[in-house]
Scaffold this active site. Structure first.
Site, PDB file in Angstrom:
ATOM      1  N   GLY A   1      -7.090   7.497  -6.194  1.00 54.40           N
ATOM      2  CA  GLY A   1      -6.664   8.556  -7.108  1.00 54.40           C
ATOM      3  C   GLY A   1      -7.185   8.362  -8.525  1.00 54.40           C
TER       4      GLY A   1
ATOM      5  CD  GLU B   1      -8.357   7.103  -1.467  1.00 50.70           C
ATOM      6  OE1 GLU B   1      -9.507   6.670  -1.183  1.00 50.70           O
ATOM      7  OE2 GLU B   1      -8.120   7.750  -2.504  1.00 50.70           O
TER       8      GLU B   1
ATOM      9  CB  ALA C   1      -2.101   7.568  -5.692  1.00 51.41           C
TER      10      ALA C   1
ATOM     11  CD  GLU D   1      -8.689  11.286  -4.775  1.00 53.70           C
ATOM     12  OE1 GLU D   1      -7.691  10.561  -4.981  1.00 53.70           O
ATOM     13  OE2 GLU D   1      -8.819  11.984  -3.756  1.00 53.70           O
TER      14      GLU D   1
HETATM   15  N1  CAA Z   1      -0.589   1.043  -6.388  1.00 49.98           N
HETATM   16  C1  CAA Z   1       0.431   0.247  -6.732  1.00 49.98           C
HETATM   17  N2  CAA Z   1       0.256  -0.982  -7.262  1.00 49.98           N
HETATM   18  C2  CAA Z   1      -1.005  -1.405  -7.427  1.00 49.98           C
HETATM   19  C3  CAA Z   1      -2.119  -0.621  -7.085  1.00 49.98           C
HETATM   20  C4  CAA Z   1      -1.866   0.669  -6.535  1.00 49.98           C
HETATM   21  N3  CAA Z   1      -2.862   1.518  -6.225  1.00 49.98           N
HETATM   22  N4  CAA Z   1      -3.252  -1.311  -7.360  1.00 49.98           N
HETATM   23  C5  CAA Z   1      -2.840  -2.500  -7.856  1.00 49.98           C
HETATM   24  N5  CAA Z   1      -1.501  -2.550  -7.917  1.00 49.98           N
HETATM   25  C6  CAA Z   1      -0.661  -3.653  -8.379  1.00 49.98           C
HETATM   26  C7  CAA Z   1      -0.631  -4.773  -7.367  1.00 49.98           C
HETATM   27  O1  CAA Z   1       0.328  -4.523  -6.343  1.00 49.98           O
HETATM   28  C8  CAA Z   1      -0.242  -5.937  -8.234  1.00 49.98           C
HETATM   29  O2  CAA Z   1       1.143  -5.863  -8.482  1.00 49.98           O
HETATM   30  P1  CAA Z   1       2.074  -7.184  -8.318  1.00 49.98           P
HETATM   31  O3  CAA Z   1       1.576  -8.109  -9.382  1.00 49.98           O
HETATM   32  O4  CAA Z   1       3.437  -6.664  -8.572  1.00 49.98           O
HETATM   33  O5  CAA Z   1       1.837  -7.691  -6.941  1.00 49.98           O
HETATM   34  C9  CAA Z   1      -0.956  -5.640  -9.556  1.00 49.98           C
HETATM   35  O6  CAA Z   1      -1.243  -4.248  -9.549  1.00 49.98           O
HETATM   36  C10 CAA Z   1      -2.274  -6.382  -9.711  1.00 49.98           C
HETATM   37  O7  CAA Z   1      -3.064  -6.106  -8.569  1.00 49.98           O
HETATM   38  P2  CAA Z   1      -3.760  -7.262  -7.693  1.00 49.98           P
HETATM   39  O8  CAA Z   1      -2.949  -8.511  -7.720  1.00 49.98           O
HETATM   40  O9  CAA Z   1      -4.061  -6.693  -6.346  1.00 49.98           O
HETATM   41  O10 CAA Z   1      -5.090  -7.495  -8.532  1.00 49.98           O
HETATM   42  P3  CAA Z   1      -6.526  -7.939  -8.000  1.00 49.98           P
HETATM   43  O11 CAA Z   1      -7.350  -8.198  -9.227  1.00 49.98           O
HETATM   44  O12 CAA Z   1      -6.415  -9.011  -6.974  1.00 49.98           O
HETATM   45  O13 CAA Z   1      -7.121  -6.638  -7.231  1.00 49.98           O
HETATM   46  C11 CAA Z   1      -7.572  -4.300  -6.953  1.00 49.98           C
HETATM   47  C12 CAA Z   1      -7.369  -5.445  -7.947  1.00 49.98           C
HETATM   48  C13 CAA Z   1      -8.889  -4.496  -6.196  1.00 49.98           C
HETATM   49  C14 CAA Z   1      -7.650  -3.008  -7.773  1.00 49.98           C
HETATM   50  C15 CAA Z   1      -6.407  -4.233  -5.947  1.00 49.98           C
HETATM   51  O14 CAA Z   1      -5.185  -4.228  -6.675  1.00 49.98           O
HETATM   52  C16 CAA Z   1      -6.405  -3.036  -5.036  1.00 49.98           C
HETATM   53  O15 CAA Z   1      -7.147  -3.010  -4.060  1.00 49.98           O
HETATM   54  N6  CAA Z   1      -5.567  -2.001  -5.335  1.00 49.98           N
HETATM   55  C17 CAA Z   1      -5.359  -0.868  -4.471  1.00 49.98           C
HETATM   56  C18 CAA Z   1      -6.553   0.091  -4.532  1.00 49.98           C
HETATM   57  C19 CAA Z   1      -6.304   1.273  -3.611  1.00 49.98           C
HETATM   58  O16 CAA Z   1      -6.150   1.122  -2.416  1.00 49.98           O
HETATM   59  N7  CAA Z   1      -6.280   2.499  -4.187  1.00 49.98           N
HETATM   60  C20 CAA Z   1      -6.041   3.704  -3.446  1.00 49.98           C
HETATM   61  C21 CAA Z   1      -4.603   4.078  -3.545  1.00 49.98           C
HETATM   62  S1  CAA Z   1      -4.173   5.446  -2.504  1.00 49.98           S
HETATM   63  C22 CAA Z   1      -4.656   6.822  -3.313  1.00 49.98           C
HETATM   64  O17 CAA Z   1      -5.142   6.762  -4.422  1.00 49.98           O
HETATM   65  C23 CAA Z   1      -4.414   8.124  -2.610  1.00 49.98           C
HETATM   66  C24 CAA Z   1      -5.024   9.311  -3.226  1.00 49.98           C
HETATM   67  O18 CAA Z   1      -6.164   9.649  -2.964  1.00 49.98           O
HETATM   68  C25 CAA Z   1      -4.282  10.185  -4.145  1.00 49.98           C
END
Ligand code: CAA
Length: 261
Positions: free
Chosen positions: A112, A135, A69, A115
């Site tokens: 998400g 998360e 998400a 999910e």
């Molecule tokens: N939401 C918003 N933006 C996201 C995102 C997310 N879940 N995942 C990645 N992005 C964005 C980053 O902010 C970044 O944007 P900017 O260039 O503007 O900074 C862009 O995508 C590229 O990401 P990274 O620079 O972080 O890329 P990376 O290759 O270094 O890492 C990754 C990739 C491991 C997927 C890392 O981006 C990451 O850990 N993302 C978050 C994963 C996460 O925590 N997901 C759970 C979300 S909460 C949820 O889903 C709740 C639910 O159950 C419904």
């Protein structure tokens, strides 16, 4: 003349009887914000209502199926806003799709995103796919079914590690633990999912829909309720022309000609 909705966050196309929905927010790792989820569900629901489509494939791109998400969208939300927002409800809309949906997963499949893949009926994974529920790293827990569907898929031990300690699964581990149907070379992932969806889409459509309903009921009901539902759906199929055709074709040693009624 039908008017196609204009999508900004997904790409939609059809190959034969397979509807293909591709999440297309590459700059955000296909993070799932409200407009993206709304478009995904609209596209799947339109395919579900189209008799020219028998199954769907949901995919992302080479780097990410979806990285979860959209954290930026949720970061400042209050509990009341999260409870009253329709956002998480988009994941529930996938449960109401009656035709099979196969997720084709390359790259990150997190939070998400995982999910969403788990709410599909099957998952085909590229060998580099990575599954996780990170998360806990954000101070929250999965909110779109992850604690429930993951646990049912991989069992308590692995689910606890993934949800409490952000353990990631490789595609091979996900296959070994029963989370995905099959692992293929990354570049073959979407083609394999479309091929599998195409095979299913060529089968008797009403039987396919009721088969999906019956298997999904196994996660929602007691054994006796599930078996009773199965018996009713099985019997109901004897009111279809395709049941008569399927059994006649077997007896006459010829391929069946499915009509979908
Ligand atoms: N939401 C918003 N933006 C996201 C995102 C997310 N879940 N995942 C990645 N992005 C964005 C980053 O902010 C970044 O944007 P900017 O260039 O503007 O900074 C862009 O995508 C590229 O990401 P990274 O620079 O972080 O890329 P990376 O290759 O270094 O890492 C990754 C990739 C491991 C997927 C890392 O981006 C990451 O850990 N993302 C978050 C994963 C996460 O925590 N997901 C759970 C979300 S909460 C949820 O889903 C709740 C639910 O159950 C419904």
């Amino acid at each position: 003349m039908s008017i196609e909705p204009a999508y900004e966050n997904i790409l939609v196309r059809q190959e034969g009887r397979v509807g293909i929905v591709q999440i297309n927010r590459p700059k955000a790792m296909n993070a799932l914000n409200a407009p993206t989820m709304s478009e995904i569900m609209t596209a799947l629901e339109l395919f579900d209502a189209d008799s020219g489509v028998g199954a769907m494939t949901l995919t992302g791109d080479a780097r990410a199926f979806a990285a979860g998400a959209d954290i930026k969208q949720m970061a400042t939300s209050s509990a009341v806003e999260m409870l009253s927002s329709p956002f998480i409800g988009y994941w529930d809309r996938l449960r109401a799709i009656r035709k099979p949906v196969i997720a084709a997963v390359n790259g990150w499949c997190l939070g998400g995103g995982a999910e969403l893949a788990m709410a599909c009926d099957m998952i085909v994974a590229g060998e580099g796919a990575k599954f996780g529920q990170p998360e806990i790293n954000l101070g929250v827990i999965p909110g779109a079914g992850g604690t429930q569907r993951l646990t049912r898929a991989v069992g308590k031990a692995i689910a606890m590690e993934m949800v409490l300690n952000a353990r990631q699964l490789s595609a091979a581990e996900a296959a070994a633990f029963g989370l995905v149907n099959r692992v293929v070379p990354d570049e073959r992932c979407l083609a394999e999912a479309v091929r599998l969806a195409g095979e299913i889409a060529a089968r008797a459509p009403v039987a396919v829909r009721l088969a999906k309903e019956a298997v999904n009921a196994a996660f929602e009901t007691s054994l006796s309720e599930g078996v009773a539902l199965e018996r009713r759906l099985f019997s109901l199929l004897f009111s279809t022309r395709d049941q008569k055709e399927g059994m006649a074709a077997f007896i006459e040693k010829r391929p069946a000609d499915w009509q979908g009624h």
